[in-house]
Motif scaffolding. Sequence first.
Motif, short mmCIF file in Angstrom:
data_model
loop_
_atom_site.label_atom_id
_atom_site.label_comp_id
_atom_site.label_asym_id
_atom_site.label_seq_id
_atom_site.Cartn_x
_atom_site.Cartn_y
_atom_site.Cartn_z
N THR A 1 0.82 -1.21 0.00
CA THR A 1 0.00 0.00 0.00
C THR A 1 0.86 1.27 0.00
O THR A 1 0.64 2.19 -0.80
N ASP A 2 1.87 1.31 0.86
CA ASP A 2 2.68 2.52 1.01
C ASP A 2 3.58 2.78 -0.19
O ASP A 2 3.87 3.95 -0.50
N CYS A 3 4.06 1.74 -0.83
CA CYS A 3 5.03 1.90 -1.91
C CYS A 3 4.44 1.63 -3.29
O CYS A 3 5.15 1.26 -4.23
N TYR A 4 3.13 1.82 -3.42
CA TYR A 4 2.47 1.46 -4.67
C TYR A 4 3.02 2.24 -5.86
O TYR A 4 3.22 1.69 -6.94
N ASP A 5 3.29 3.52 -5.67
CA ASP A 5 3.76 4.36 -6.77
C ASP A 5 5.18 4.88 -6.54
O ASP A 5 5.61 5.83 -7.21
N SER A 6 5.92 4.27 -5.62
CA SER A 6 7.26 4.76 -5.33
C SER A 6 8.22 4.42 -6.47
O SER A 6 8.30 3.26 -6.91
N PRO A 7 8.97 5.41 -6.97
CA PRO A 7 9.93 5.16 -8.05
C PRO A 7 11.28 4.66 -7.55
O PRO A 7 12.15 4.33 -8.36
N GLU A 8 11.47 4.62 -6.21
CA GLU A 8 12.75 4.19 -5.67
C GLU A 8 12.83 2.66 -5.64
O GLU A 8 11.84 2.00 -5.31
N PRO A 9 13.98 2.09 -5.98
CA PRO A 9 14.11 0.62 -5.98
C PRO A 9 14.05 0.04 -4.58
O PRO A 9 14.50 0.66 -3.61
N SER A 10 13.49 -1.15 -4.47
CA SER A 10 13.37 -1.80 -3.16
C SER A 10 13.51 -3.31 -3.33
O SER A 10 13.08 -3.89 -4.33
N PHE A 11 14.13 -3.93 -2.33
CA PHE A 11 14.24 -5.39 -2.22
C PHE A 11 13.42 -5.81 -1.02
O PHE A 11 13.67 -5.35 0.10
N VAL A 12 12.47 -6.70 -1.23
CA VAL A 12 11.57 -7.14 -0.16
C VAL A 12 11.83 -8.62 0.08
O VAL A 12 11.64 -9.46 -0.81
N PHE A 13 12.24 -8.99 1.30
CA PHE A 13 12.54 -10.37 1.66
C PHE A 13 11.43 -10.90 2.56
O PHE A 13 11.12 -10.29 3.59
N ALA A 14 10.84 -12.03 2.17
CA ALA A 14 9.71 -12.58 2.92
C ALA A 14 9.76 -14.10 2.90
O ALA A 14 10.43 -14.71 2.07
N ASP A 15 9.00 -14.69 3.83
CA ASP A 15 8.84 -16.14 3.89
C ASP A 15 7.55 -16.49 3.15
O ASP A 15 6.51 -15.86 3.36
N SER A 16 7.62 -17.51 2.30
CA SER A 16 6.48 -17.82 1.43
C SER A 16 5.52 -18.84 2.03
O SER A 16 4.49 -19.13 1.44
N ALA A 17 5.84 -19.40 3.21
CA ALA A 17 5.02 -20.51 3.74
C ALA A 17 3.54 -20.13 3.82
O ALA A 17 2.66 -20.90 3.42
N ALA A 18 3.25 -18.95 4.33
CA ALA A 18 1.86 -18.56 4.51
C ALA A 18 1.16 -18.30 3.17
O ALA A 18 -0.05 -18.51 3.04
N LEU A 19 1.92 -17.88 2.17
CA LEU A 19 1.30 -17.53 0.88
C LEU A 19 0.76 -18.73 0.15
O LEU A 19 -0.07 -18.60 -0.75
#
Length: 387
Positions: free
Chosen positions: A31-49
């Motif tokens: 939600t917060d970074c929907y239109d952000s032009p700055e690059p980002s790396f998001v690390f998450a655990d996929s078990a719940a997905l």
Amino acid sequence: MIIPMAICVTIFEKHGADWSCRTSDLERFLTDCYDSPEPSFVFADSAALYRHNDPGCAGLRKELQKFYGMPSRVWNNVHQDSSGFFGCRDGESGSYKSWFRFFVKQLYKDQRRSDSVPEFYTYYWHRLGFFTTWSPSGRKSILCLDCPLDVVEDVKASLYETEGRPFQADPFWFHHIIVGALLGFYNNSIWTMREAALRLEKKRPQIRRPTPDYYEYHELMNHVIHSKETLLVSSEIVSKIIQRQREWHTRNFETKPAGSYDESLRRYSMQVYDDLNCYHMMLYGLKCRQESLEGRHRNNIASTSLIVAQYHGSTAVGDSRAMKVIAGLTVAFLPATFVSAVFSMGFFEADESNLSVSKSFWIYWAFAVPLTVVTAAVLGLIIYKQR
């Protein structure tokens, strides 16, 4: 109303010239970074997905598909169990989406055993999934699922060394960073297996009473074969990434007249191509090292089998010699045994003047001769059927 699940994520993002690290939940980041032009790396655990029967997970997957442009089928069992894949999609206004996965099998030594051999190694299948979204003036982000700490730290180190505006130049800069970080992970996987193979070579049995545990050899060979599979697939994935990057670079720079684009961005894009080719060659080197390890381990198994066969052969020779001695003793004592057995029967009577034979002596021959013939015939029939 379905409330998306709160999945904790680590976010590494750029603000101006600096990179910063923070934690958040995945739904808030989208939600917060929907239109952000700055690059980002998001690390998450996929078990719940992958909880398909959970409404909250289903809602979050839809949000991810909208944000990263991934197809819905990436959540099915076929993709989840795949040894690796790469997919991509060109969007509007020069945007670009991609999704790819790498598979790595890593051995971990059991710290409770100082003399660990392959059966005392635990292993884990690392399924690393990545999803990128990129547009020239819009969002630039990559979602990294199930990355081990070594890979995360390597990615961070690479980003701290990154200068200029590379993420503005090429959507494959994400792939460039990830592939570079995975090389060390693959290298560690191969060398851990090599260490296990070396321990087995040092335990190679001696010619006297060899007692190899073939279960150890079998287990390690399974690990080596699996690593061969993952390296072959990973090499092909990087090859496809290079192919698509080259097409993107040609379309956005090479086919346009000079002066219509920023030359520094073109150089960044060429750097991605050159580095990816270098990484691809390094993957090829790891694949060659794995094939060498496989051949080395097969040779160790063969030499161990030969040592055991040689030992059993020498044992058989000793047994054969013992049987010859027994046969010789039998031949030496058989005539005397036969004579003593015959004369011990009640068919003979001896006194001081003469030796007489009973008239019933024929009974012995009536039974002995036919029984000998029948026994010899049965033995001959058994030997004939065994040929």
